[in-house]
Scaffold this motif. Sequence first.
Motif, PDB file in Angstrom:
ATOM      1  N   VAL A 120      37.751  27.364  38.281  1.00 44.19           N
ATOM      2  CA  VAL A 120      38.721  28.219  38.975  1.00 44.19           C
ATOM      3  C   VAL A 120      38.408  28.329  40.472  1.00 44.19           C
ATOM      4  CG1 VAL A 120      39.610  30.585  39.125  1.00 44.19           C
ATOM      5  CG2 VAL A 120      39.210  29.537  36.890  1.00 44.19           C
ATOM      6  N   ASP A 121      37.145  28.544  40.827  1.00 39.03           N
ATOM      7  CA  ASP A 121      36.817  28.705  42.254  1.00 39.03           C
ATOM      8  C   ASP A 121      37.172  27.457  43.049  1.00 39.03           C
ATOM      9  OD1 ASP A 121      35.843  31.337  42.074  1.00 39.03           O
ATOM     10  OD2 ASP A 121      33.896  30.628  41.375  1.00 39.03           O
ATOM     11  N   THR A 132      43.332  26.288  27.481  1.00 36.91           N
ATOM     12  CA  THR A 132      42.438  27.408  27.770  1.00 36.91           C
ATOM     13  C   THR A 132      43.137  28.755  27.586  1.00 36.91           C
ATOM     14  OG1 THR A 132      41.319  28.509  29.611  1.00 36.91           O
ATOM     15  CG2 THR A 132      43.063  26.997  30.206  1.00 36.91           C
ATOM     16  N   ASP A 133      42.344  29.791  27.310  1.00 36.97           N
ATOM     17  CA  ASP A 133      42.907  31.148  27.229  1.00 36.97           C
ATOM     18  C   ASP A 133      43.448  31.622  28.578  1.00 36.97           C
ATOM     19  OD1 ASP A 133      40.507  31.636  28.584  1.00 36.97           O
ATOM     20  OD2 ASP A 133      39.745  33.106  27.139  1.00 36.97           O
ATOM     21  N   TYR A 155      44.180  26.608  38.896  1.00 34.33           N
ATOM     22  CA  TYR A 155      43.629  25.949  37.691  1.00 34.33           C
ATOM     23  C   TYR A 155      44.460  26.296  36.456  1.00 34.33           C
ATOM     24  CZ  TYR A 155      40.794  25.575  33.449  1.00 34.33           C
ATOM     25  OH  TYR A 155      40.368  25.331  32.171  1.00 34.33           O
ATOM     26  N   GLU A 179      27.877  25.200  38.107  1.00 31.50           N
ATOM     27  CA  GLU A 179      28.810  25.944  38.971  1.00 31.50           C
ATOM     28  C   GLU A 179      29.354  27.189  38.250  1.00 31.50           C
ATOM     29  OE1 GLU A 179      32.010  23.179  39.648  1.00 31.50           O
ATOM     30  OE2 GLU A 179      32.594  23.159  37.544  1.00 31.50           O
ATOM     31  N   LYS A 180      29.267  27.232  36.913  1.00 26.94           N
ATOM     32  CA  LYS A 180      29.882  28.311  36.138  1.00 26.94           C
ATOM     33  C   LYS A 180      28.915  29.484  35.973  1.00 26.94           C
ATOM     34  CE  LYS A 180      33.463  25.558  35.544  1.00 26.94           C
ATOM     35  NZ  LYS A 180      33.443  24.417  34.662  1.00 26.94           N
ATOM     36  N   LEU A 223      27.371  38.166  42.060  1.00 28.56           N
ATOM     37  CA  LEU A 223      28.302  38.782  41.104  1.00 28.56           C
ATOM     38  C   LEU A 223      29.571  39.204  41.841  1.00 28.56           C
ATOM     39  CD1 LEU A 223      28.462  39.737  38.091  1.00 28.56           C
ATOM     40  CD2 LEU A 223      27.624  41.958  38.907  1.00 28.56           C
ATOM     41  N   GLN A 268      34.653  42.585  34.978  1.00 29.90           N
ATOM     42  CA  GLN A 268      35.628  41.685  34.368  1.00 29.90           C
ATOM     43  C   GLN A 268      35.113  41.319  32.977  1.00 29.90           C
ATOM     44  OE1 GLN A 268      33.817  40.929  37.135  1.00 29.90           O
ATOM     45  NE2 GLN A 268      35.223  41.301  38.813  1.00 29.90           N
ATOM     46  N   ARG A 271      35.185  38.722  29.599  1.00 34.24           N
ATOM     47  CA  ARG A 271      35.466  37.397  29.060  1.00 34.24           C
ATOM     48  C   ARG A 271      35.049  37.386  27.586  1.00 34.24           C
ATOM     49  NH1 ARG A 271      37.824  37.392  33.135  1.00 34.24           N
ATOM     50  NH2 ARG A 271      37.843  35.878  34.853  1.00 34.24           N
ATOM     51  N   HIS A 321      41.441  37.418  40.880  1.00 31.72           N
ATOM     52  CA  HIS A 321      40.514  37.381  39.739  1.00 31.72           C
ATOM     53  C   HIS A 321      41.121  38.020  38.485  1.00 31.72           C
ATOM     54  CE1 HIS A 321      35.937  37.881  38.733  1.00 31.72           C
ATOM     55  NE2 HIS A 321      36.595  37.276  37.770  1.00 31.72           N
TER      56      HIS A 321
HETATM   57  O1  DAU Z   1      38.417  31.234  29.831  1.00 32.84           O
HETATM   58  C1  DAU Z   1      38.298  29.843  29.760  1.00 32.84           C
HETATM   59  C2  DAU Z   1      37.899  29.332  31.111  1.00 32.84           C
HETATM   60  O2  DAU Z   1      36.560  29.766  31.328  1.00 32.84           O
HETATM   61  C3  DAU Z   1      38.010  27.817  31.232  1.00 32.84           C
HETATM   62  O3  DAU Z   1      39.352  27.441  31.092  1.00 32.84           O
HETATM   63  C4  DAU Z   1      37.473  27.363  32.576  1.00 32.84           C
HETATM   64  O4  DAU Z   1      37.466  25.936  32.617  1.00 32.84           O
HETATM   65  C5  DAU Z   1      36.059  27.874  32.746  1.00 32.84           C
HETATM   66  O5  DAU Z   1      35.556  27.531  34.025  1.00 32.84           O
HETATM   67  C6  DAU Z   1      36.006  29.387  32.562  1.00 32.84           C
HETATM   68  O6  DAU Z   1      36.681  30.074  33.630  1.00 32.84           O
HETATM   69  P1  DAU Z   1      36.114  31.438  34.297  1.00 32.84           P
HETATM   70  O7  DAU Z   1      36.668  31.535  35.652  1.00 32.84           O
HETATM   71  O8  DAU Z   1      36.274  32.588  33.388  1.00 32.84           O
HETATM   72  O9  DAU Z   1      34.559  31.066  34.318  1.00 32.84           O
HETATM   73  P2  DAU Z   1      33.424  31.225  35.430  1.00 32.84           P
HETATM   74  O10 DAU Z   1      32.124  30.842  34.788  1.00 32.84           O
HETATM   75  O11 DAU Z   1      33.777  30.577  36.710  1.00 32.84           O
HETATM   76  O12 DAU Z   1      33.434  32.801  35.655  1.00 32.84           O
HETATM   77  C7  DAU Z   1      33.175  33.689  34.574  1.00 32.84           C
HETATM   78  C8  DAU Z   1      33.255  35.112  35.146  1.00 32.84           C
HETATM   79  O13 DAU Z   1      32.149  35.293  36.027  1.00 32.84           O
HETATM   80  C9  DAU Z   1      34.503  35.384  35.957  1.00 32.84           C
HETATM   81  O14 DAU Z   1      34.899  36.727  35.776  1.00 32.84           O
HETATM   82  C10 DAU Z   1      34.040  35.168  37.396  1.00 32.84           C
HETATM   83  C11 DAU Z   1      32.593  35.620  37.350  1.00 32.84           C
HETATM   84  N1  DAU Z   1      31.689  34.926  38.298  1.00 32.84           N
HETATM   85  C12 DAU Z   1      31.666  33.576  38.280  1.00 32.84           C
HETATM   86  C13 DAU Z   1      30.863  32.899  39.168  1.00 32.84           C
HETATM   87  C14 DAU Z   1      30.827  31.381  39.165  1.00 32.84           C
HETATM   88  C15 DAU Z   1      30.890  35.664  39.144  1.00 32.84           C
HETATM   89  O15 DAU Z   1      30.890  36.915  39.140  1.00 32.84           O
HETATM   90  N2  DAU Z   1      30.101  34.982  40.030  1.00 32.84           N
HETATM   91  C16 DAU Z   1      30.060  33.628  40.088  1.00 32.84           C
HETATM   92  O16 DAU Z   1      29.326  33.077  40.936  1.00 32.84           O
END
Ligand code: DAU
Length: 363
Positions: free
Chosen positions: A98-99, A146-147, A170, A208-209, A226, A232, A234, A296
Motif C-alpha cells: 500500500v505505501d 484481498t480484504d 493498491y 517492507e510490511k 508506528l 488500526q 487488521r 489509512h
Molecule cells: O489486508 C490484506 C493486505 O495486507 C494485502 O492485500 C496487502 O498486500 C498487504 O501489504 C497488507 O496490507 P496492509 O497495508 O494492511 O499491511 P502493512 O504491513 O503495510 O500494514 C499493516 C498495518 O501496519 C497498517 O495499519 C499500517 C501499519 N504500519 C505499516 C508499516 C509498514 C505501520 O504502522 N508502520 C509501518 O511502517
Amino acid sequence: MTDALQPRFRRLLVTGGAGFIGSCFVRDLLARRDGSRVSVLDKLTYAGNRANLAPVEADPEQASRFRFVVGDIADPAVVAPLVAESDAVVNFAAESHVDRSILDPEAFLRTDVLGVHVLLEACRAERERVRAGDRAAAPRFLQVSTDEVYGSVATGASREDDRLEPRSPYSSAKAAGELLVHSYFVTYGLDAVVTRGSNTYGPYHHPEKLIPLFITNAMDDQPLPLYGDGLQRRDWLYVADHAGAIGHVLEHGVAGETYNVSGGNERTNREVVTALLARLGKPWSLVRTVEDRPGHDRRYAMDGSKLSALGWTNTMTFEEGLAATVDWFRDNQNWWRAIKSGEWDDYYRRQYGARLAGSREAT
Ligand code: DAU
Ligand code: NAD
C-alpha cells in the motif's frame, strides 16, 4: 491443500510464485509429492526472490516437477504459451504494498489490472481451442485478491457480496483486477474463482510490511515507525493457512464465486507490536509515533463462513504463528539482510526519512 493423492490439476501455472505467499503455495504444493507440475512465472521485481524457492530447487524430485520463467504477466507473448500448457492458473503476481502504491501508483495499474487482463485473454484463447477440439478443457483461473477491496470496515465483518469500496491505489487496482475476472466468467464462461485474503504474515515476508519490518528493525535496535495512533485493526492470517485455503478453493471452489479467507485473529497494530517485542525480548521504547499513512484504512474484518462451508479451516493460532515468524527471522538473517540493502535504502529514506525525523516517542 486436500486430496493429496488425486490432484484435480496436474499442470499449474503460478504467477508471482517467487513472492511471499506464492512461494509458500509452491513449496507446500510440491512437497506433497503428488506428481503435479508447477511452472512459476515471475518478473522478479524488488519483491520477487528466487531464494524463496530454494527448498524446491534443492530437492531433486521436486525440482524435476518445477520450472521457473522470468517474465511479466502483462506480456502476452510470454503468457500465452504457458497458459496453453496449463490445467490451472493461480495468479499471485501483483504489486502488493500500500505505501508504495501511494508513492508510485502506475506499476499497480500495469500489473494488478493490465496483467490480469493479459492472463484472462490467454485463458479465453484456450476456451476457443476447446471449442475447436484442440484441447479437452480450458484452464481454471484463480485470482488471489484481498480484504482491502472492501475498504475500511467500522463494525461487523465483510461478506462476499458486500459492496467494494477500495480506498488506496493498491486496493483499487486489486478490485479492478477481480472485477475483470468476474466479467470473464459472466461474458465468456471462463472457469474462474477469486479469493480475498486477510493480512498475511510468516516466513519469507518482505521486510517492507509491518510485522517483518518491525521484527528486523527491533533485532538491530532501530526505531519502529508506528503510523498514527497505532489503533488500526487488521485480521492476521498465517501464510501457510492462506496458501492452503487458495489450494482448497482451486480444487473445490464453485466457478464464478468469491471466497473470503479470514484469519479470525483481529488485533490492533499496537497489540501486534507488543507481542513481537515480547517474543524478541526488546523494549517498547524502540517504537516511534510517525505521521500516518494517507487514507489509512482503520479496520479490516471478514466473515469466513462461506469458505468454512466449503470445508476449509485455519490451523495456526496468532500466538503460535507470530512466535514461529519471529524465530524464522532470527534464524534467517542472511535472507532479510540481503533484501534490506541496495534499492531498499532509497525506499526506506523516501518512506520513513521525514517521518522518523518528525517522530516522537510512542506512549
Ligand atoms: O489486508 C490484506 C493486505 O495486507 C494485502 O492485500 C496487502 O498486500 C498487504 O501489504 C497488507 O496490507 P496492509 O497495508 O494492511 O499491511 P502493512 O504491513 O503495510 O500494514 C499493516 C498495518 O501496519 C497498517 O495499519 C499500517 C501499519 N504500519 C505499516 C508499516 C509498514 C505501520 O504502522 N508502520 C509501518 O511502517
Ligand atoms: P509479494 O509482493 O511478496 O509478491 C508478488 C510477486 O509478484 C513477486 O514475486 C513479484 O516479483 C511478482 N510480480 C510483480 N509484478 C509482476 C509482473 N508484472 N509479472 C510477473 N510477476 C510479477 O506479494 P504477496 O504478499 O506474496 O501477495 C501475493 C498476492 O496476494 C498479491 O496478489 C496480493 O495482492 C495478495 N494478497 C496479499 C496479502 C498479504 O497480506 N501479503 C493478503 C491478501 C492478498
